[in-house]
Design an enzyme around this catalytic site. Structure first.
Site, PDB file in Angstrom:
ATOM      1  N   ASN A 102       0.831  -1.198   0.000  1.00 33.01           N
ATOM      2  CA  ASN A 102       0.000   0.000   0.000  1.00 33.01           C
ATOM      3  C   ASN A 102       0.873   1.258   0.000  1.00 33.01           C
ATOM      4  OD1 ASN A 102      -2.368   1.608   0.166  1.00 33.01           O
ATOM      5  ND2 ASN A 102      -3.356   0.046   1.438  1.00 33.01           N
ATOM      6  N   HIS A 132      23.587   3.541  13.136  1.00 33.30           N
ATOM      7  CA  HIS A 132      24.762   4.399  13.241  1.00 33.30           C
ATOM      8  C   HIS A 132      25.574   3.999  14.461  1.00 33.30           C
ATOM      9  CE1 HIS A 132      23.363   7.100  10.073  1.00 33.30           C
ATOM     10  NE2 HIS A 132      22.159   6.958  10.589  1.00 33.30           N
ATOM     11  N   GLY A 159      -1.229  -0.813   9.135  1.00 29.50           N
ATOM     12  CA  GLY A 159      -0.748   0.514   8.774  1.00 29.50           C
ATOM     13  C   GLY A 159       0.275   1.059   9.755  1.00 29.50           C
ATOM     14  N   ALA A 177      -1.362  -2.489  13.611  1.00 26.31           N
ATOM     15  CA  ALA A 177      -1.098  -1.131  13.146  1.00 26.31           C
ATOM     16  C   ALA A 177      -0.335  -0.321  14.195  1.00 26.31           C
ATOM     17  CB  ALA A 177      -2.409  -0.434  12.794  1.00 26.31           C
ATOM     18  N   ARG A 183      12.414  -6.742  17.546  1.00 26.92           N
ATOM     19  CA  ARG A 183      13.031  -8.067  17.670  1.00 26.92           C
ATOM     20  C   ARG A 183      12.236  -9.057  16.817  1.00 26.92           C
ATOM     21  NH1 ARG A 183      12.144  -8.848  23.992  1.00 26.92           N
ATOM     22  NH2 ARG A 183      12.660  -6.647  23.856  1.00 26.92           N
ATOM     23  N   ARG A 200      -0.918 -13.507  20.804  1.00 33.06           N
ATOM     24  CA  ARG A 200      -1.499 -14.852  20.797  1.00 33.06           C
ATOM     25  C   ARG A 200      -1.174 -15.537  19.478  1.00 33.06           C
ATOM     26  NH1 ARG A 200      -5.845 -14.510  17.343  1.00 33.06           N
ATOM     27  NH2 ARG A 200      -6.909 -12.482  17.215  1.00 33.06           N
TER      28      ARG A 200
END
Length: 205
Positions: A102, A132, A159, A177, A183, A200
């Protein structure tokens, strides 16, 4: 990334053989981007291609698709996307068949980024590969290094998901979203939050 992984990308293979900065970037070694003769030119080229794709996408979709295939030689078939896209490098990016991307998709930094087939990438999703240097003097001198990001098959990113360097997301996972993925996330789970955590298992996976 090794030569075997680069075998489907002739230009990347050539750059890996010829340019020390490109080799170091994809090997996850320390580089100085701003001091390189090659890397800024490659990002300029990729960002220019993205700007053109975004500009002509709706007026000339066939040309936009051709430019995208040229920009991302590791793109599969049946990929559907919406502008704008913004990539620092097209080389080293692999996108699996039938994946949907998207609008406002952003990939910052170099190194290998792999997105599996049949993924759903929500609007305003971002993938970051560079870190960095923490040391102040080295950071001021421009030292950084990239860590590969891998997104498995059938993953759904909601999103505004942000994925940080070195992360792997397992097959069929769903990332809620607004999550910031710091991780690895295992396959077949729903994970949300900042930092992103498993909530879950997904039924039927």
């Amino acid at each position: 990334m090794d030569d075997v992984a680069a075998a489907d990308e002739p230009r990347l293979r050539e750059l890996l053989a010829e340019d020390e900065d490109v080799r170091a970037l994809f090997a996850g070694e320390w580089i100085r981007y701003r001091a390189s003769q090659t890397l800024p030119a490659l990002t300029w080229e990729a960002q220019s291609a993205c700007a053109r794709i975004n500009r002509i996408f709706f007026d000339d979709p066939d040309e936009a698709q051709r430019l995208f295939a040229e920009l991302v030689p590791g793109a599969g078939s049946g990929i559907d996307s919406r502008p704008p896209i913004n990539l620092d490098y097209g080389i080293g990016l692999t996108i699996g068949d039938r994946t949907f991307i998207n609008k406002d998709f952003l990939v910052v930094g170099g190194g290998r980024v792999t997105i599996g087939p049949d993924c759903l990438i929500g609007p305003r999703c971002s993938i970051y590969t560079p870190n960095h240097a923490e040391d102040v003097e080295r950071r001021r001198a421009g030292w950084e290094r990239a860590s590969a990001v891998t997104i498995g098959a059938g993953v759904w990113l909601g999103g505004s998901v942000t994925i940080l360097p070195g992360v792997t997301i397992g097959d069929d996972a769903i990332i809620g979203a607004g999550s910031v993925v710091t991780r690895d996330i295992p396959a077949g789970v729903l994970a949300v939050g900042n930092p992103c955590r498993v909530v879950r298992k997904i039924a039927g996976v």
